[in-house]
Design a protein around this motif. Structure first.
Motif, PDB file in Angstrom:
ATOM      1  N   GLY A  35       0.882  -1.075   0.039  1.00  0.00           N
ATOM      2  CA  GLY A  35       0.009  -0.040  -0.010  1.00  0.00           C
ATOM      3  C   GLY A  35       0.816   1.320  -0.049  1.00  0.00           C
ATOM      4  O   GLY A  35       1.934   1.170   0.224  1.00  0.00           O
ATOM      5  N   GLN A  36       0.144   2.421  -0.364  1.00  0.00           N
ATOM      6  CA  GLN A  36       0.844   3.714  -0.585  1.00  0.00           C
ATOM      7  C   GLN A  36       1.326   4.172   0.813  1.00  0.00           C
ATOM      8  O   GLN A  36       2.372   4.935   0.755  1.00  0.00           O
ATOM      9  N   ARG A  37       0.628   4.016   2.167  1.00  0.00           N
ATOM     10  CA  ARG A  37       0.873   4.573   3.094  1.00  0.00           C
ATOM     11  C   ARG A  37       2.044   4.269   3.724  1.00  0.00           C
ATOM     12  O   ARG A  37       2.707   5.174   4.364  1.00  0.00           O
ATOM     13  N   LEU A  98      -0.827  -0.926 -13.177  1.00  0.00           N
ATOM     14  CA  LEU A  98      -0.455  -2.152 -12.788  1.00  0.00           C
ATOM     15  C   LEU A  98       1.166  -1.953 -12.116  1.00  0.00           C
ATOM     16  O   LEU A  98       1.498  -2.413 -11.163  1.00  0.00           O
ATOM     17  N   VAL A  99       1.778  -0.853 -12.472  1.00  0.00           N
ATOM     18  CA  VAL A  99       3.146  -0.564 -11.973  1.00  0.00           C
ATOM     19  C   VAL A  99       3.284   0.628 -11.337  1.00  0.00           C
ATOM     20  O   VAL A  99       4.289   0.821 -10.576  1.00  0.00           O
ATOM     21  N   LYS A 100       2.197   1.592 -11.316  1.00  0.00           N
ATOM     22  CA  LYS A 100       2.409   2.710 -10.711  1.00  0.00           C
ATOM     23  C   LYS A 100       1.192   2.822  -9.608  1.00  0.00           C
ATOM     24  O   LYS A 100      -0.092   2.829 -10.005  1.00  0.00           O
ATOM     25  N   ALA A 101       1.458   3.436  -8.584  1.00  0.00           N
ATOM     26  CA  ALA A 101       0.226   3.753  -7.766  1.00  0.00           C
ATOM     27  C   ALA A 101      -0.518   5.138  -8.078  1.00  0.00           C
ATOM     28  O   ALA A 101       0.040   5.818  -9.111  1.00  0.00           O
ATOM     29  N   ARG A 102      -1.677   5.059  -7.795  1.00  0.00           N
ATOM     30  CA  ARG A 102      -2.747   6.015  -7.975  1.00  0.00           C
ATOM     31  C   ARG A 102      -3.206   6.815  -6.863  1.00  0.00           C
ATOM     32  O   ARG A 102      -3.380   6.082  -5.817  1.00  0.00           O
ATOM     33  N   PRO A 103      -3.667   7.829  -6.919  1.00  0.00           N
ATOM     34  CA  PRO A 103      -4.358   8.521  -5.737  1.00  0.00           C
ATOM     35  C   PRO A 103      -5.512   7.731  -5.470  1.00  0.00           C
ATOM     36  O   PRO A 103      -6.243   7.322  -6.462  1.00  0.00           O
ATOM     37  N   LYS A 104      -5.727   7.469  -4.113  1.00  0.00           N
ATOM     38  CA  LYS A 104      -7.161   6.785  -3.865  1.00  0.00           C
ATOM     39  C   LYS A 104      -7.854   7.826  -2.917  1.00  0.00           C
ATOM     40  O   LYS A 104      -7.224   8.507  -2.063  1.00  0.00           O
ATOM     41  N   GLY A 151       2.305   8.500  -0.064  1.00  0.00           N
ATOM     42  CA  GLY A 151       1.719   8.342   1.128  1.00  0.00           C
ATOM     43  C   GLY A 151       1.165   9.655   1.794  1.00  0.00           C
ATOM     44  O   GLY A 151       0.593   9.245   2.785  1.00  0.00           O
ATOM     45  N   MET A 152       1.325  10.778   1.030  1.00  0.00           N
ATOM     46  CA  MET A 152       0.862  11.831   1.724  1.00  0.00           C
ATOM     47  C   MET A 152      -0.789  11.951   1.310  1.00  0.00           C
ATOM     48  O   MET A 152      -1.288  11.475   0.557  1.00  0.00           O
TER      49      MET A 152
END
Length: 168
Positions: A35-37, A98-104, A151-152
């Motif tokens: 996860g991004q956090r 698939l390879v880059k996180a997106r804002p959620k 993560g911000m």
């Protein structure tokens, strides 16, 4: 006298490239699942690159391998895959997720997104603390808030409508 053997390749070149490739892709997958956090204020890929490059270069710096070239092959392989992943995400936006996180979205129209909160293991109190850092006391005042790829948390508050006193 300098021992020039420190530049000779001691491990098979193909093996070093395969090790670097599998390590990068495996850790990228694991970090996307976490996860991004957890990544902090820099992107997950950036964290991954720093860790792998440091680990790959370390034996060469410490003299644990018989060749600096072995370490450099691993470093170049990791950096190569980092560039490839970024290029694929840029060139093929359909594959970017698939390879880059997106804002959620954490908050939409003043309502908490429980699914994203569970996925990122965030409590209401943690989100409220982040909102306070943005100068917002009440979740209802938030139009949207997102957990960003680094993560911000970014916040878009409701725009206040001008009253007759402030309108010109």
């Amino acid at each position: 006298m300098v021992d020039w053997q420190i530049f000779a390749i001691s491990a098979p070149l193909g093996e070093s490239i395969i090790r670097g490739t599998l390590t990068f892709l495996g850790l990228l997958t694991l970090m996307r699942l976490v996860g991004q956090r957890e990544s902090g204020s820099i992107g997950i890929t950036d964290v991954l690159i720093v860790v792998i490059v440091a680990d790959a270069a370390s034996p060469g710096l410490q003299g644990q391998v018989s060749s600096i070239t072995d370490s450099m092959v691993l470093v170049v392989t990791v950096l190569f895959w980092s560039v490839v992943v970024d290029a694929v995400a840029y060139r093929f936006p359909a594959l970017a997720h698939l390879v880059k996180a997106r804002p959620k979205p954490l908050i939409e129209q003043g309502k908490l997104n429980k699914r994203v909160m569970r996925r990122e293991l965030m409590t209401r109190e943690e989100i409220q603390a982040q909102l306070r850092l943005h100068g917002i006391e009440d979740i209802a005042l938030v139009e949207r808030a997102y957990i960003e790829p680094n993560g911000m948390i970014s916040v878009v508050s409701h725009k206040s409508k001008p009253t007759d006193d402030t309108a010109e």
